[in-house]
Design an enzyme around this catalytic site. Structure first.
Site, PDB file in Angstrom:
ATOM      1  CB  SER A 147       2.101   9.144   8.599  1.00  0.00           C
ATOM      2  OG  SER A 147       1.119   8.144   8.665  1.00  0.00           O
ATOM      3  CE  LYS A 190       7.902 -10.710   0.591  1.00  0.00           C
ATOM      4  NZ  LYS A 190       7.177 -10.227  -0.596  1.00  0.00           N
ATOM      5  N   PRO A 191       9.990  -6.706  -0.969  1.00  0.00           N
ATOM      6  CG  PRO A 191      10.177  -5.831  -3.130  1.00  0.00           C
ATOM      7  CD  PRO A 191      10.902  -6.683  -2.124  1.00  0.00           C
ATOM      8  CB  ALA A 192       3.954  -6.179  -1.523  1.00  0.00           C
ATOM      9  CD  GLU A 227      -6.385  -3.393   8.388  1.00  0.00           C
ATOM     10  OE1 GLU A 227      -5.961  -4.506   8.045  1.00  0.00           O
ATOM     11  OE2 GLU A 227      -5.688  -2.379   8.366  1.00  0.00           O
ATOM     12  CB  CYS A 234      -2.171   0.209   8.747  1.00  0.00           C
ATOM     13  SG  CYS A 234      -0.847   1.408   8.597  1.00  0.00           S
ATOM     14  CD  GLU A 246       4.968  -0.216  12.901  1.00  0.00           C
ATOM     15  OE1 GLU A 246       3.763   0.048  13.062  1.00  0.00           O
ATOM     16  OE2 GLU A 246       5.866   0.297  13.585  1.00  0.00           O
ATOM     17  CG  ASN A 253      -0.470  -0.187   2.489  1.00  0.00           C
ATOM     18  OD1 ASN A 253       0.712  -0.493   2.635  1.00  0.00           O
ATOM     19  ND2 ASN A 253      -1.285   0.010   3.503  1.00  0.00           N
ATOM     20  NE  ARG A 261       6.626   3.062   8.778  1.00  0.00           N
ATOM     21  CZ  ARG A 261       5.309   3.019   9.046  1.00  0.00           C
ATOM     22  NH1 ARG A 261       4.613   4.139   9.069  1.00  0.00           N
ATOM     23  NH2 ARG A 261       4.701   1.896   9.263  1.00  0.00           N
TER      24      ARG A 261
HETATM   25  P1  NAP Z   1       0.167  -9.071   3.796  1.00  0.00           P
HETATM   26  O1  NAP Z   1      -0.633  -9.967   2.959  1.00  0.00           O
HETATM   27  O2  NAP Z   1       0.382  -9.419   5.202  1.00  0.00           O
HETATM   28  O3  NAP Z   1       1.551  -8.879   3.037  1.00  0.00           O
HETATM   29  C1  NAP Z   1       2.566  -8.049   3.528  1.00  0.00           C
HETATM   30  C2  NAP Z   1       3.902  -8.606   3.122  1.00  0.00           C
HETATM   31  O4  NAP Z   1       4.064  -9.892   3.711  1.00  0.00           O
HETATM   32  C3  NAP Z   1       4.058  -8.803   1.620  1.00  0.00           C
HETATM   33  O5  NAP Z   1       5.385  -8.513   1.251  1.00  0.00           O
HETATM   34  C4  NAP Z   1       3.789 -10.286   1.474  1.00  0.00           C
HETATM   35  O6  NAP Z   1       4.413 -10.864   0.351  1.00  0.00           O
HETATM   36  C5  NAP Z   1       4.431 -10.816   2.727  1.00  0.00           C
HETATM   37  N1  NAP Z   1       3.965 -12.152   3.101  1.00  0.00           N
HETATM   38  C6  NAP Z   1       2.756 -12.714   2.906  1.00  0.00           C
HETATM   39  N2  NAP Z   1       2.752 -13.975   3.393  1.00  0.00           N
HETATM   40  C7  NAP Z   1       3.990 -14.217   3.904  1.00  0.00           C
HETATM   41  C8  NAP Z   1       4.607 -15.327   4.536  1.00  0.00           C
HETATM   42  N3  NAP Z   1       3.964 -16.468   4.760  1.00  0.00           N
HETATM   43  N4  NAP Z   1       5.896 -15.227   4.915  1.00  0.00           N
HETATM   44  C9  NAP Z   1       6.585 -14.091   4.705  1.00  0.00           C
HETATM   45  N5  NAP Z   1       6.055 -12.993   4.104  1.00  0.00           N
HETATM   46  C10 NAP Z   1       4.765 -13.053   3.718  1.00  0.00           C
HETATM   47  O7  NAP Z   1      -0.455  -7.606   3.851  1.00  0.00           O
HETATM   48  P2  NAP Z   1      -0.867  -6.697   2.633  1.00  0.00           P
HETATM   49  O8  NAP Z   1      -2.212  -7.135   2.172  1.00  0.00           O
HETATM   50  O9  NAP Z   1       0.227  -6.594   1.641  1.00  0.00           O
HETATM   51  O10 NAP Z   1      -0.925  -5.287   3.343  1.00  0.00           O
HETATM   52  C11 NAP Z   1      -2.033  -4.826   3.970  1.00  0.00           C
HETATM   53  C12 NAP Z   1      -1.914  -4.970   5.483  1.00  0.00           C
HETATM   54  O11 NAP Z   1      -0.776  -4.264   5.946  1.00  0.00           O
HETATM   55  C13 NAP Z   1      -3.085  -4.364   6.204  1.00  0.00           C
HETATM   56  O12 NAP Z   1      -3.512  -5.188   7.247  1.00  0.00           O
HETATM   57  C14 NAP Z   1      -2.512  -3.066   6.755  1.00  0.00           C
HETATM   58  O13 NAP Z   1      -3.199  -2.579   7.865  1.00  0.00           O
HETATM   59  C15 NAP Z   1      -1.121  -3.458   7.051  1.00  0.00           C
HETATM   60  N6  NAP Z   1      -0.250  -2.280   7.133  1.00  0.00           N
HETATM   61  C16 NAP Z   1       0.212  -1.917   8.353  1.00  0.00           C
HETATM   62  C17 NAP Z   1       0.999  -0.799   8.481  1.00  0.00           C
HETATM   63  C18 NAP Z   1       1.512  -0.373   9.820  1.00  0.00           C
HETATM   64  O14 NAP Z   1       2.471   0.377   9.867  1.00  0.00           O
HETATM   65  N7  NAP Z   1       0.944  -0.816  10.924  1.00  0.00           N
HETATM   66  C19 NAP Z   1       1.325  -0.033   7.356  1.00  0.00           C
HETATM   67  C20 NAP Z   1       0.827  -0.427   6.119  1.00  0.00           C
HETATM   68  C21 NAP Z   1       0.039  -1.571   6.033  1.00  0.00           C
HETATM   69  P3  NAP Z   1       3.598 -11.132  -1.011  1.00  0.00           P
HETATM   70  O15 NAP Z   1       3.241  -9.809  -1.524  1.00  0.00           O
HETATM   71  O16 NAP Z   1       4.587 -11.829  -1.852  1.00  0.00           O
HETATM   72  O17 NAP Z   1       2.402 -11.956  -0.637  1.00  0.00           O
END
Ligand code: NAP
Length: 484
Positions: free
Chosen positions: A448, A181-183, A388, A291, A257, A158, A166
């Site tokens: 932020s 490792k980026p998304a 969310e 988030c 986070e 996102n 950060r």
């Molecule tokens: P996500 O599905 O948890 O993915 C985040 C990252 O984790 C991606 O790089 C993803 O890789 C990786 N990942 C997924 N499964 C994994 C595994 N089994 N092992 C290691 N890495 C893994 O979250 P998202 O949908 O991208 O992001 C949205 C979430 O992030 C929301 O819940 C949001 O609230 C939260 N967020 C929190 C903050 C904060 O500072 N608190 C800031 C921004 C976002 P892949 O892309 O390759 O799947």
């Protein structure tokens, strides 16, 4: 630069040990434009062997990097800040293409993201320990702070730039090496950043970037590798919990986070225009895919109708479209799954009695667009008050007294950020103290700030990013006792 020139300029390999290389098994990831559903470009997808090579490079570079002069690391961060700023349009276009947000918002993220490098360039030279005499006078107590060691950083889609800077900023400042490792949906911005860090002279192996579609298979062995010393993750709470479990075997230092479910409280003495302006920011930044996005609007019953009317007017005036187009203020959601989830949450709320004041459905022939939406009379048991939303949907419900408002706000497993609008100083203090969140925005819809400690409590995670606290996550305190 045109869109094509922007895309052509981005390296598409894995960045390991200061070199670009293809994946060892030849696999790639297609990066999609969420506004059209079409593939923009393909990038290398790391195999487990490539992940291991990235950690090897980080480990090999650690000792020399830790020994660099603080000023040297500061100057590298400062140069990176300046170059990102110079290339703001380029980074903004990349983010808009791969993630969807309108260009003006992407430029805002460039400013925010680059600022972490400037902030931590200023913090590097202030890393310090302390000196004391023991209470019995028999020994001297000296502390020093040292880099924690090689770090694995996993970031979400996102905020493709800022969620990386950060972490990278304070890690460089502290003298840590890293594997990033980026998304897999948004690797391009991070690849461009890796290239820029090489250009400004960050030594080989200090920053390594591996995109992968075999995410778990590549990450888990790294998390289990005893040479890794820290894991920092930004993403969803379920994935965060899995990673905390995986990190237990090595007792890694961990920062998490995670998700949020931000309440947005409007008290009867609030300046309603200011509250509506704050609501637009807290809800619509990133199309609600943040988030920190306001997820529950809790408004005092005496001002709820006026607030809803004014807010809905602003929401209805938003312009939905591809983020590269002039005048567009709301881009697509990241993918079909996210758009469908938002749709289901709205349907669930209306089936429980909510009224749609504006919006309410998907839009557009291609891409993953959802209309800016305001719902009133939302039942407290609607799913979107628990989960969310991650979309441009604002559910409003009412409260009658302060105690109830704070209780409703805290009624969530999450604890990242809360917003409150009031002009009464005593109420500001009481409400700020009563809210069980890591951050509180008073009369502002955005918290932020690179100079502030960003982070949550409860199931929003632990650890802080930004501020003087941010660098501590990458430092270990060593105590030396000296008999004089
Ligand atoms: P996500 O599905 O948890 O993915 C985040 C990252 O984790 C991606 O790089 C993803 O890789 C990786 N990942 C997924 N499964 C994994 C595994 N089994 N092992 C290691 N890495 C893994 O979250 P998202 O949908 O991208 O992001 C949205 C979430 O992030 C929301 O819940 C949001 O609230 C939260 N967020 C929190 C903050 C904060 O500072 N608190 C800031 C921004 C976002 P892949 O892309 O390759 O799947």
């Amino acid at each position: 630069m045109t869109e094509k020139e922007t895309l052509d300029s981005v390296p598409t390999g894995l960045f390991i040990g200061g070199e670009w290389r293809d994946s060892s098994d030849g696999s790639t990831i297609d990066v999609e434009d969420p506004a059209t559903g079409k593939t923009l470009v393909s990038v290398a997808s790391a195999s487990p062997a490539d992940g291991a090579a990235a950690l090897d490079a980080a480990v090999a570079a650690q000792a020399d990097w830790a020994a660099t002069a603080p000023r040297e690391r500061a100057e590298l961060l400062r140069s990176a800040f300046e170059l990102i700023t110079e290339r703001a349009d380029h980074f903004a276009m990349l983010m808009t293409l791969e993630m969807g947000k309108p260009l003006a918002q992407s430029k805002g993220e460039v400013t925010y993201g680059a600022e972490f490098f400037r902030w931590f360039s200023e913090e590097v030279v202030r890393i310090a320990g302390r000196w004391a005499t023991s209470p019995d006078g028999n020994t001297r107590l000296m502390t020093m702070k040292q880099p924690v060691g090689p770090v694995l950083m996993i970031t979400p889609w996102n905020f493709p730039l800022a969620m990386g800077t950060r972490k990278i900023g304070p890690a460089i400042a502290a003298g840590c090496t890293m594997v990033v490792k980026p998304a897999s949906q948004t690797p391009l911005t991070m690849l461009a950043l890796a290239d820029l860090l090489k250009e400004v002279g960050v030594p080989d192996g200090v920053v390594n970037v591996v995109s992968t579609s075999q995410t778990g298979d590549v990450m888990e062995p790294l998390i289990g590798d005893p040479r890794l010393r820290k894991l920092t993750f930004t993403g969803s709470t379920p994935v965060g919990k899995t990673l905390v479990r995986q990190s237990a075997d090595q007792l890694l230092r961990v920062s998490m986070e995670l998700g949020g479910n931000a309440p947005f409280l409007v008290f009867p003495d609030a300046d309603l225009d200011q509250a509506v302006q704050g609501a637009m920011l807290a809800k619509m930044r990133n199309m609600g895919e943040a988030c920190t996005a306001a997820n529950r609007f809790l408004v005092h019953e005496s001002v709820a109708d006026e607030f809803a009317t004014k807010f809905a007017e602003k929401m209805a005036a938003e312009v939905v479209g591809r983020g590269t187009e002039d005048g567009v203020t709301v881009g697509p959601l990241i993918d079909a799954k996210q758009r469908d989830k938002v749709s289901e949450l709205v349907d669930d709320a209306t089936s429980r009695g909510a009224s749609v004041v504006t919006g309410g459905s998907t839009t557009g022939d291609a891409g993953y667009f959802f209309q800016p939406t305001v719902l009133t009379d939302v039942s407290p048991d609607a799913d979107l008050f628990r989960e969310e939303i991650f979309g441009p949907v604002a559910p409003i419900t009412t409260f009658s007294d302060d105690a109830k408002a704070v209780q409703m706000a805290n009624d969530t497993e999450y604890g990242l950020v809360a917003y409150a609008f009031t002009t009464d100083l005593g109420r500001m203090i009481r409400v700020s103290e009563g809210l069980e969140f890591g951050m509180v925005g008073i009369n502002q819809g955005i918290v932020s700030n690179p100079a502030a400690p960003f982070g949550g409590v409860k199931q929003s995670g632990f650890g802080r990013e930004g501020g003087p606290e941010g660098i501590e996550e990458y430092l270990c305190v060593k105590y030396v006792g000296i008999a004089p």
